[in-house]
Design a protein around this motif. Structure first.
Motif, PDB file in Angstrom:
ATOM      1  N   GLU A  64     147.072 -59.892  79.151  1.00  0.00           N
ATOM      2  CA  GLU A  64     145.804 -59.643  78.785  1.00  0.00           C
ATOM      3  C   GLU A  64     144.941 -59.553  80.032  1.00  0.00           C
ATOM      4  O   GLU A  64     144.040 -58.567  79.821  1.00  0.00           O
ATOM      5  CB  GLU A  64     145.282 -60.969  77.933  1.00  0.00           C
ATOM      6  CG  GLU A  64     145.784 -61.002  76.638  1.00  0.00           C
ATOM      7  CD  GLU A  64     145.184 -62.521  75.682  1.00  0.00           C
ATOM      8  OE1 GLU A  64     144.115 -62.829  76.296  1.00  0.00           O
ATOM      9  OE2 GLU A  64     145.986 -63.133  75.117  1.00  0.00           O
ATOM     10  N   ASN A 115     142.345 -56.344  80.984  1.00  0.00           N
ATOM     11  CA  ASN A 115     141.066 -56.594  81.296  1.00  0.00           C
ATOM     12  C   ASN A 115     140.544 -56.023  82.444  1.00  0.00           C
ATOM     13  O   ASN A 115     139.259 -56.091  82.497  1.00  0.00           O
ATOM     14  CB  ASN A 115     140.657 -58.020  80.986  1.00  0.00           C
ATOM     15  CG  ASN A 115     140.744 -58.852  79.802  1.00  0.00           C
ATOM     16  OD1 ASN A 115     140.744 -57.798  78.687  1.00  0.00           O
ATOM     17  ND2 ASN A 115     140.859 -60.211  79.428  1.00  0.00           N
ATOM     18  N   ILE A 158     138.228 -54.064  74.669  1.00  0.00           N
ATOM     19  CA  ILE A 158     139.528 -54.470  74.197  1.00  0.00           C
ATOM     20  C   ILE A 158     139.403 -55.691  73.533  1.00  0.00           C
ATOM     21  O   ILE A 158     138.661 -56.488  73.702  1.00  0.00           O
ATOM     22  CB  ILE A 158     140.254 -55.028  75.411  1.00  0.00           C
ATOM     23  CG1 ILE A 158     140.339 -53.820  76.454  1.00  0.00           C
ATOM     24  CG2 ILE A 158     141.639 -55.417  75.215  1.00  0.00           C
ATOM     25  CD1 ILE A 158     141.015 -54.202  77.814  1.00  0.00           C
ATOM     26  N   HIS A 206     135.444 -57.202  76.068  1.00  0.00           N
ATOM     27  CA  HIS A 206     136.781 -57.807  76.097  1.00  0.00           C
ATOM     28  C   HIS A 206     136.611 -59.246  75.259  1.00  0.00           C
ATOM     29  O   HIS A 206     136.079 -60.117  75.796  1.00  0.00           O
ATOM     30  CB  HIS A 206     137.206 -58.127  77.474  1.00  0.00           C
ATOM     31  CG  HIS A 206     137.352 -56.899  78.237  1.00  0.00           C
ATOM     32  ND1 HIS A 206     137.492 -57.051  79.748  1.00  0.00           N
ATOM     33  CD2 HIS A 206     137.337 -55.757  78.093  1.00  0.00           C
ATOM     34  CE1 HIS A 206     137.605 -55.722  80.138  1.00  0.00           C
ATOM     35  NE2 HIS A 206     137.507 -54.931  79.205  1.00  0.00           N
TER      36      HIS A 206
END
Length: 249
Positions: free
Chosen positions: A112, A116, A123, A173
């Protein structure tokens, strides 16, 4: 165009089915050879292949294949580089609700973080519980019998992912935690599936995976009303899986 990585997997196959039902165009990707009709196979560690499949995509459904866990950092670098050179604006990434083991970020949590770095791409990370589908591998594993963990239907995950992919209604995000309807232990699964018994089996290879769970050395989001299944779709619950999808014998 939506690119579905892992289009023949437990979640990806259901995402593709949902998009077909909605008549939304997509390109399904399978990392292994022998892809069925409508699915493209290729090497996810090939930068040219990644650049090619991202070149006409607006959105990507991302799931890290288990076969790439040992090389996840290299794959993450290749994928992010391909996306930087593409028109991709949105990513839905399948992650895991366990974000820490033995005091260290889990692989999927670290993945993740790498995604990012795509500052200009929106996202949505879906941190999911263990899949009901894992029961197809059997109950003899390295979990302590009384250890309770959250489990979820891949139908539910695919439903959430498909909705985000089709609407692209998220910005920045962000994270959704999906913990399924309830927590279960292997002993409970043994009773629910009608199994006579189970063995706690742990190989040297699997020890590093199971021991942190058995020792309580992991971090997971607390269950709340917001991250617990509330949809009326019967496919989202354990009874449906046990009746319709668990292979017997």
């Amino acid at each position: 165009m939506i690119v579905i990585i892992g289009a023949t997997g437990n979640v990806g196959s259901k995402v593709t089915a949902n998009l077909q039902h909605l008549d939304i165009p997509f390109l399904g990707i399978r990392s292994a050879n022998g892809a069925p009709d409508g699915i493209r196979s290729g090497d996810l560690m090939d930068p040219d292949f990644l650049k090619d499949i991202a070149s006409n995509a607006q959105s990507i459904f991302s799931i890290l294949p288990g076969s790439l866990y040992p090389n996840w950092e290299d794959y993450a670098e290749l994928l992010t580089n391909a996306i930087k050179e593409s028109p991709v604006s949105h990513i839905v990434n399948i992650s895991n609700a366990v974000i820490e083991k033995n005091g260290e970020p889990s692989i999927l949590n670290s993945f993740e973080t790498k995604l990012n770095t795509l500052a200009d791409v929106h996202i949505k990370h879906l941190r999911c519980a263990n899949f009901f589908d894992n029961l197809k591998w059997g109950l003899n594993n390295g979990y302590e019998g009384d250890l309770k963990l959250p489990y979820i239907s891949t139908h539910e995950i695919a439903g959430v992912a498909s909705d985000y992919l089709s609407k692209r209604n998220f910005v920045g995000h962000s994270v959704d935690v999906l913990l399924g309807p309830a927590d279960y232990s292997m002993n409970e699964f043994c009773q629910l599936t009608g199994a006579d018994s189970r063995e706690m089996l742990m190989t040297e290879e699997s020890r590093s995976f199971f021991e942190p769970f058995n020792q309580g050395a992991f971090k997971i989001a607390a269950r709340t009303t917001a991250n617990t299944t509330s949809n009326a779709d019967p496919r989202y619950y354990l009874d449906y899986f046990l009746t319709n999808e668990l292979r017997k014998g």
